[in-house]
Design a protein around this motif. Structure first.
Motif, PDB file in Angstrom:
ATOM      1  N   ALA A 267     -22.192  59.771  70.052  1.00 47.65           N
ATOM      2  CA  ALA A 267     -20.973  60.271  70.694  1.00 47.65           C
ATOM      3  C   ALA A 267     -19.787  59.338  70.439  1.00 47.65           C
ATOM      4  CB  ALA A 267     -21.201  60.431  72.193  1.00 47.65           C
ATOM      5  N   VAL A 268     -20.041  58.041  70.456  1.00 51.77           N
ATOM      6  CA  VAL A 268     -18.950  57.062  70.313  1.00 51.77           C
ATOM      7  C   VAL A 268     -18.538  56.873  68.855  1.00 51.77           C
ATOM      8  CG1 VAL A 268     -18.299  54.643  70.656  1.00 51.77           C
ATOM      9  CG2 VAL A 268     -19.587  55.859  72.442  1.00 51.77           C
ATOM     10  N   PHE A 269     -19.533  56.821  67.941  1.00 48.75           N
ATOM     11  CA  PHE A 269     -19.234  56.463  66.548  1.00 48.75           C
ATOM     12  C   PHE A 269     -19.386  57.626  65.575  1.00 48.75           C
ATOM     13  CE2 PHE A 269     -20.827  52.589  68.656  1.00 48.75           C
ATOM     14  CZ  PHE A 269     -19.709  51.769  68.498  1.00 48.75           C
ATOM     15  N   LYS A 270     -19.366  58.844  66.088  1.00 54.46           N
ATOM     16  CA  LYS A 270     -19.599  60.043  65.273  1.00 54.46           C
ATOM     17  C   LYS A 270     -18.768  60.072  63.994  1.00 54.46           C
ATOM     18  CE  LYS A 270     -17.662  63.481  67.049  1.00 54.46           C
ATOM     19  NZ  LYS A 270     -17.404  64.480  68.097  1.00 54.46           N
ATOM     20  N   GLU A 271     -17.454  60.006  64.120  1.00 52.37           N
ATOM     21  CA  GLU A 271     -16.575  60.157  62.957  1.00 52.37           C
ATOM     22  C   GLU A 271     -16.751  59.005  61.976  1.00 52.37           C
ATOM     23  OE1 GLU A 271     -11.858  61.062  62.009  1.00 52.37           O
ATOM     24  OE2 GLU A 271     -12.720  61.465  63.989  1.00 52.37           O
ATOM     25  N   ASN A 272     -16.929  57.802  62.495  1.00 54.33           N
ATOM     26  CA  ASN A 272     -17.126  56.643  61.617  1.00 54.33           C
ATOM     27  C   ASN A 272     -18.397  56.785  60.788  1.00 54.33           C
ATOM     28  OD1 ASN A 272     -15.886  55.738  64.402  1.00 54.33           O
ATOM     29  ND2 ASN A 272     -15.031  54.324  62.887  1.00 54.33           N
ATOM     30  N   LEU A 273     -19.441  57.281  61.423  1.00 51.31           N
ATOM     31  CA  LEU A 273     -20.716  57.442  60.731  1.00 51.31           C
ATOM     32  C   LEU A 273     -20.629  58.522  59.654  1.00 51.31           C
ATOM     33  CD1 LEU A 273     -23.104  57.217  63.831  1.00 51.31           C
ATOM     34  CD2 LEU A 273     -22.829  55.499  62.028  1.00 51.31           C
ATOM     35  N   ILE A 274     -19.997  59.622  59.973  1.00 58.44           N
ATOM     36  CA  ILE A 274     -19.864  60.715  59.002  1.00 58.44           C
ATOM     37  C   ILE A 274     -19.057  60.269  57.791  1.00 58.44           C
ATOM     38  CG2 ILE A 274     -18.872  63.008  58.611  1.00 58.44           C
ATOM     39  CD1 ILE A 274     -19.499  63.620  61.573  1.00 58.44           C
ATOM     40  N   SER A 275     -17.979  59.524  58.034  1.00 60.43           N
ATOM     41  CA  SER A 275     -17.079  59.120  56.946  1.00 60.43           C
ATOM     42  C   SER A 275     -17.764  58.234  55.911  1.00 60.43           C
ATOM     43  CB  SER A 275     -15.855  58.393  57.516  1.00 60.43           C
ATOM     44  OG  SER A 275     -16.232  57.185  58.140  1.00 60.43           O
ATOM     45  N   LEU A 276     -18.881  57.584  56.292  1.00 59.90           N
ATOM     46  CA  LEU A 276     -19.592  56.730  55.348  1.00 59.90           C
ATOM     47  C   LEU A 276     -20.154  57.516  54.168  1.00 59.90           C
ATOM     48  CD1 LEU A 276     -21.594  54.480  57.870  1.00 59.90           C
ATOM     49  CD2 LEU A 276     -19.575  53.816  56.528  1.00 59.90           C
ATOM     50  N   TYR A 277     -20.347  58.828  54.349  1.00 59.90           N
ATOM     51  CA  TYR A 277     -20.955  59.658  53.309  1.00 59.90           C
ATOM     52  C   TYR A 277     -19.921  60.428  52.487  1.00 59.90           C
ATOM     53  CZ  TYR A 277     -25.381  58.877  55.737  1.00 59.90           C
ATOM     54  OH  TYR A 277     -26.487  58.297  56.316  1.00 59.90           O
ATOM     55  N   LEU A 278     -18.655  60.263  52.785  1.00 61.31           N
ATOM     56  CA  LEU A 278     -17.635  61.092  52.138  1.00 61.31           C
ATOM     57  C   LEU A 278     -16.931  60.326  51.035  1.00 61.31           C
ATOM     58  CD1 LEU A 278     -16.144  62.879  55.277  1.00 61.31           C
ATOM     59  CD2 LEU A 278     -17.808  63.748  53.641  1.00 61.31           C
ATOM     60  N   HIS A 279     -17.200  60.762  49.792  1.00 67.90           N
ATOM     61  CA  HIS A 279     -16.567  60.175  48.604  1.00 67.90           C
ATOM     62  C   HIS A 279     -16.230  61.316  47.657  1.00 67.90           C
ATOM     63  CE1 HIS A 279     -18.094  56.260  49.982  1.00 67.90           C
ATOM     64  NE2 HIS A 279     -19.223  56.916  50.231  1.00 67.90           N
ATOM     65  N   ASP A 280     -15.076  61.229  46.991  1.00 68.85           N
ATOM     66  CA  ASP A 280     -14.661  62.300  46.089  1.00 68.85           C
ATOM     67  C   ASP A 280     -15.557  62.388  44.857  1.00 68.85           C
ATOM     68  OD1 ASP A 280     -12.576  63.353  47.556  1.00 68.85           O
ATOM     69  OD2 ASP A 280     -11.138  61.901  46.790  1.00 68.85           O
ATOM     70  N   GLY A 281     -15.847  61.240  44.252  1.00 70.20           N
ATOM     71  CA  GLY A 281     -16.725  61.243  43.082  1.00 70.20           C
ATOM     72  C   GLY A 281     -16.096  61.900  41.880  1.00 70.20           C
TER      73      GLY A 281
ATOM     74  N   GLY B 112     -25.699  56.193  48.928  1.00 70.54           N
ATOM     75  CA  GLY B 112     -25.513  55.702  47.567  1.00 70.54           C
ATOM     76  C   GLY B 112     -25.378  56.839  46.573  1.00 70.54           C
ATOM     77  N   TYR B 113     -26.204  57.870  46.742  1.00 70.89           N
ATOM     78  CA  TYR B 113     -26.081  59.044  45.878  1.00 70.89           C
ATOM     79  C   TYR B 113     -24.739  59.747  46.111  1.00 70.89           C
ATOM     80  CZ  TYR B 113     -31.145  58.707  44.982  1.00 70.89           C
ATOM     81  OH  TYR B 113     -32.401  58.293  44.615  1.00 70.89           O
ATOM     82  N   SER B 114     -24.268  59.763  47.366  1.00 70.55           N
ATOM     83  CA  SER B 114     -23.035  60.487  47.705  1.00 70.55           C
ATOM     84  C   SER B 114     -21.814  59.886  47.029  1.00 70.55           C
ATOM     85  CB  SER B 114     -22.819  60.504  49.228  1.00 70.55           C
ATOM     86  OG  SER B 114     -22.391  59.238  49.705  1.00 70.55           O
ATOM     87  N   MET B 115     -21.906  58.626  46.596  1.00 68.41           N
ATOM     88  CA  MET B 115     -20.779  58.002  45.906  1.00 68.41           C
ATOM     89  C   MET B 115     -20.507  58.665  44.563  1.00 68.41           C
ATOM     90  SD  MET B 115     -21.602  54.008  46.852  1.00 68.41           S
ATOM     91  CE  MET B 115     -20.051  53.349  46.221  1.00 68.41           C
ATOM     92  N   HIS B 116     -21.443  59.468  44.105  1.00 70.12           N
ATOM     93  CA  HIS B 116     -21.259  60.203  42.846  1.00 70.12           C
ATOM     94  C   HIS B 116     -20.571  61.550  43.071  1.00 70.12           C
ATOM     95  CE1 HIS B 116     -23.774  57.497  40.325  1.00 70.12           C
ATOM     96  NE2 HIS B 116     -24.387  57.265  41.476  1.00 70.12           N
ATOM     97  N   GLY B 117     -20.224  61.892  44.328  1.00 68.32           N
ATOM     98  CA  GLY B 117     -19.462  63.108  44.592  1.00 68.32           C
ATOM     99  C   GLY B 117     -20.081  64.021  45.628  1.00 68.32           C
ATOM    100  N   ILE B 118     -19.248  64.874  46.222  1.00 68.31           N
ATOM    101  CA  ILE B 118     -19.695  65.801  47.262  1.00 68.31           C
ATOM    102  C   ILE B 118     -20.700  66.806  46.714  1.00 68.31           C
ATOM    103  CG2 ILE B 118     -18.915  67.717  48.721  1.00 68.31           C
ATOM    104  CD1 ILE B 118     -16.440  66.096  49.352  1.00 68.31           C
ATOM    105  N   ASN B 119     -20.556  67.175  45.441  1.00 71.68           N
ATOM    106  CA  ASN B 119     -21.522  68.099  44.853  1.00 71.68           C
ATOM    107  C   ASN B 119     -22.913  67.471  44.750  1.00 71.68           C
ATOM    108  OD1 ASN B 119     -19.851  70.389  44.423  1.00 71.68           O
ATOM    109  ND2 ASN B 119     -18.879  69.313  42.724  1.00 71.68           N
ATOM    110  N   VAL B 120     -22.954  66.163  44.586  1.00 71.41           N
ATOM    111  CA  VAL B 120     -24.247  65.472  44.585  1.00 71.41           C
ATOM    112  C   VAL B 120     -24.850  65.501  45.986  1.00 71.41           C
ATOM    113  CG1 VAL B 120     -25.383  63.234  44.271  1.00 71.41           C
ATOM    114  CG2 VAL B 120     -23.681  64.004  42.618  1.00 71.41           C
TER     115      VAL B 120
END
Length: 462
Positions: free
Chosen positions: A115-129, A278-286
């Motif tokens: 509840a407290v860190f929701k947005e911060n945690l989600i943002s860790l996986y978001l990379h354009d790639g 780590g895989y997500s750093m290659h893009g949202i499609n990954v």
């Protein structure tokens, strides 16, 4: 290899009949659950790539809670299985109480953190790639789904406490049936709520979240009612929560065994989430591709993963009864059986698994990644089966600190750094993914070494 050695890895018809009596209900339950998860994934994927990626990210975070819960329940479950083998009803009752208290503590911590860190945690996986999707849209959908899905953590925790105890005391059919009811509810509501059928509004991924939460409550209510109605069959249910007393010595002993498993499952699931990151750093499609491939592979992995759970139950009971050589023999034969099953499944995955992503209504890049990931994963299934069997073998004998070295330390210290190093080295996902998966070979070899040392062959409830 001599005929005698070969026979040492093959059981009798009665052996496999008794094994499958325990394993099949677990397999069926897992198959139904994972098949519906795939349908769920298909329906969310039909809404859009960003929606599927957002749900996938949320599920990575919930996965950490689920595995941490599995760890603490498994720690107490070692004692449940051995007390059951010893026919000690009070012992089983105490482990049930321990599970309930631990699960509620873990639930409270998880909800607070999410509840407290929701947005911060989600943002860790978001990379354009390299192939871009909308990061902002993915964040929006992930937050929508996460706000609702958190409501399902409590009933999930309760149902797992009861279902795990039933399985460890030999009742595997009832949890399977309740799981079927839950996933049928989930699948039906997904169709109605995601796409707005039967006069309902189109809710998209919010509908998927609501369906999941409702199915969690349905499963929880069904499994609790069953345990209460059948309490004559399960005497440890009688007076289980008339008090929360657990002998101090037993509490300490279980905690010593449960804490390593909790730590192991937490850090292993964290490691797998970091691996996905780590895989997500290659893009949202990954991200979408890994979501599809993991969902599909979960379906293919069911047979030998369920056999691993069976090893923990059967071998744990034999150890509790002091039948040490029987436990060693059973473990060897079940591990060989699991390996053979995994080889067959791996061949099926290589021949047909790559076609399944074509069923998804997402972009071509995501489907292309998913097909590749599935085929690569299929090549390493036999090694995964050995690792899985080794883990449950070590756990059955209470060697929980050793499982940390074997499981979570391996992931956190090898897999996670490796995937990031390969990314920073500029290698594409087409090379990174198989290189990371190849580490399963090392883990399988380590598992065989540890099991052959026989450090797990002991009774911990004497």
């Amino acid at each position: 290899m001599s005929n005698l050695n070969v026979r040492g890895f093959i059981g009798s018809k009665d052996f496999y009949r008794q094994t499958l009596a325990i394993a099949l209900p677990i397999m069926i339950q897992n198959f139904i659950t994972n098949f519906v998860s795939m349908l769920d994934n298909l329906m969310v994927g039909a809404v859009g790539t960003e929606q599927m990626s957002g749900v996938s990210i949320d599920n990575q975070l919930i996965f950490i809670f689920n595995l941490a819960l599995f760890g603490v329940l498994s720690g107490a479950g070692i004692f449940t299985a051995q007390y059951h083998g010893k026919e000690d009803t009070d012992g089983v009752r105490y482990t049930l109480r321990y599970k309930a208290i631990s699960a509620m503590l873990l639930f409270s911590v998880a909800v607070t953190v999410f509840a407290v860190f929701k947005e911060n945690l989600i943002s860790l996986y978001l990379h354009d790639g390299e192939m871009q999707g909308s990061v902002d849209l993915t964040m929006k959908f992930a937050k929508q789904y996460f706000n609702i899905i958190l409501l399902g953590l409590f009933p999930f925790a309760v149902s797992q406490v009861v279902a795990s105890t039933l399985r460890e005391t030999g009742e595997t059919v009832a949890p399977m049936v309740m799981g079927f009811v839950a996933v049928f509810t989930n699948c039906s509501l997904n169709y109605v709520l995601i796409f707005g059928k039967l006069g309902m509004p189109i809710l998209g991924i919010r509908g998927a979240a609501i369906a999941t939460v409702v199915s969690r409550y349905v499963e929880c209510i069904c499994i609790v009612i069953y345990a209460i109605v059948k309490r004559e069959r399960f005497p440890y249910i009688k007076g289980a929560f008339s008090s929360l007393r657990i002998p101090r010595k037993l509490t300490g002993t279980i905690t010593v065994k449960a804490l390593p498993l909790l730590m192991n499952e937490f850090f292993w699931s964290l490691g797998m989430s970091l691996l996905t990151m780590g895989y997500s750093m290659h893009g949202i499609n990954v991200v979408a591709g890994t979501s599809i491939s993991s969902t599909v592979m979960n379906l293919f992995n069911i047979a030998f993963l369920s056999l691993g759970s069976s090893i923990g139950i059967i071998v744990g009971k034999q150890l509790g009864a002091g039948k040490f050589e029987d436990a060693v023999d059973t473990n060897r034969k079940l591990t060989a059986f699991s390996f053979a099953v995994a080889v067959g499944i791996g061949i099926i995955v290589l021949l047909s698994g790559g076609a399944i992503p074509m069923l998804y209504r997402t972009n071509e890049a995501s489907k292309m990644y998913a097909s590749y990931f599935i085929r690569v994963s299929g090549c390493f299934l036999p090694f995964v089966s050995i690792s899985n069997a080794s883990y449950f073998t070590l756990r059955s004998g209470g060697k929980t600190w050793l499982t940390i070295l074997f499981d979570s330390v391996f992931v956190m210290c090898l897999w996670v750094p490796f995937v990031f190093i390969l990314y920073w080295a500029g290698l594409s996902i087409w090379i990174v993914y198989p290189l990371v998966q190849s580490l399963e070979i090392l883990k399988a070899l380590l598992g065989v070494f540890l099991v052959r040392k026989r450090v797990w062959v002991r009774n911990i409830v004497e």
